[in-house]
Design a protein around this motif. Sequence first.
Motif, PDB file in Angstrom:
ATOM      1  N   PHE A  27      52.073  75.172  29.136  1.00  0.00           N
ATOM      2  CA  PHE A  27      51.798  76.609  29.180  1.00  0.00           C
ATOM      3  C   PHE A  27      50.663  76.892  28.206  1.00  0.00           C
ATOM      4  N   TRP A  28      49.412  76.600  28.631  1.00  0.00           N
ATOM      5  CA  TRP A  28      48.302  76.523  27.693  1.00  0.00           C
ATOM      6  C   TRP A  28      47.267  77.634  27.781  1.00  0.00           C
ATOM      7  N   TYR A  29      47.178  78.362  28.884  1.00  0.00           N
ATOM      8  CA  TYR A  29      46.056  79.294  29.042  1.00  0.00           C
ATOM      9  C   TYR A  29      46.537  80.677  29.480  1.00  0.00           C
ATOM     10  N   HIS A  64      45.999  79.035  24.500  1.00  0.00           N
ATOM     11  CA  HIS A  64      47.066  79.224  23.522  1.00  0.00           C
ATOM     12  C   HIS A  64      46.926  78.141  22.455  1.00  0.00           C
ATOM     13  N   THR A  65      47.718  78.241  21.413  1.00  0.00           N
ATOM     14  CA  THR A  65      47.714  77.246  20.343  1.00  0.00           C
ATOM     15  C   THR A  65      48.003  75.856  20.912  1.00  0.00           C
ATOM     16  N   PRO A  89      47.930  72.135  33.805  1.00  0.00           N
ATOM     17  CA  PRO A  89      48.248  73.243  32.909  1.00  0.00           C
ATOM     18  C   PRO A  89      48.412  74.567  33.648  1.00  0.00           C
ATOM     19  N   THR A  90      49.236  75.417  33.057  1.00  0.00           N
ATOM     20  CA  THR A  90      49.512  76.740  33.617  1.00  0.00           C
ATOM     21  C   THR A  90      48.575  77.775  33.001  1.00  0.00           C
ATOM     22  N   VAL A  91      48.057  78.641  33.868  1.00  0.00           N
ATOM     23  CA  VAL A  91      47.316  79.825  33.438  1.00  0.00           C
ATOM     24  C   VAL A  91      48.200  81.019  33.745  1.00  0.00           C
TER      25      VAL A  91
END
Length: 355
Positions: A73-75, A86-87, A107-109
């Motif tokens: 869960f990065w963007y 995200h961090t 990755p999830t946006v």
Amino acid sequence: MPPRNMRNARSLAVLAAVGAVLATVPAASNPGVPAVPAPPPRTVSAWLPYWDQDAAYKNALRHADQLHTVSPFWYRMRSAGRVDPHTGAGERRIVDGLHRAGIKVVPTVMETLQPDALAGVVTDPGRRATHIEALLRIARSRAYDGLDLDYESIAPTGDATYEKVRDGYATLVTDLCRRLHALRKQCIVTVSPKTAGTGRVWDYKRLGAAADRLRVMAYNLHWAEGAPGPLSTPAWYDEILRRATAEVPRNKLETGLPAYGWDWAVGKRERARHVTSREAEALRRKVGAPYRIDPRSSTPHFTYKDGRTSRTVWYQDARGTAAHLPVLRRHGVRHTVLWALGFEDPALWRELART
């Protein structure tokens, strides 16, 4: 006649050649030799929370034999042309480590825009094109295997009717998937359930045709700002999957499973506390509440006192999930996606191996 040592060498060479040929023959064609079963296909995806990244990453590696895809869960979408990290987003140690374990990294946006802002992007061709370019920059920034779009605040507002928003988002996804496929990357879309009273904003048929996988978040039947109750039920799953399989190929569907719960203050109008499945079970033991399964929802729950406040917790564990999985089998849906890595009852993996 060649010397004896040459004859022996030639015989050994012939035997070696025969052995090499036999090694390429399937075991089933050799009478008496048992066939070696192929490893079962990996059927589980999972989201990786950035706020507990290291623990979730280690958990993913422990279950690499079952996981085919991890979506950190990065963007976060901030506007048509802006997607912020995200961090810890894009940490190469994690991307490379998952790849070494044979796990794809998609990755999830996500977004937390106002519904009218998101509707404005998806219904305007120019802003839609701008946003696709912003997403492609993320896809190219690392050795990612694709992107997962999780846009949950999409809704009709003002002039943006259900039809316009539904069509605009489906067009965004179709165009994005085409561009990602040209880069040999996957396109995954996360949606809420479509039932008799929910999910009208999603065009499942077009989204399912464009995407490699459609993830249906089959949880939050009862949620933080509503009345206490189970996160999901077998009957609800049956309705969700009956509608989903009518519009999307079964092999593209992933049923989202909850590994968490909500802790409500009974009789108070306040947002419930989020608890992971592990936290809920630890709390139950700490307060000495008996373990109980609701027979209608196959969901564990308990009540306890917090000072003068009565609280009730509904969550999901391996036993509850095991009672829900037969619904997936009945609809021919084998793939699941877990929210989220590190939240789950450790025994859940054994149940997921049976899907």
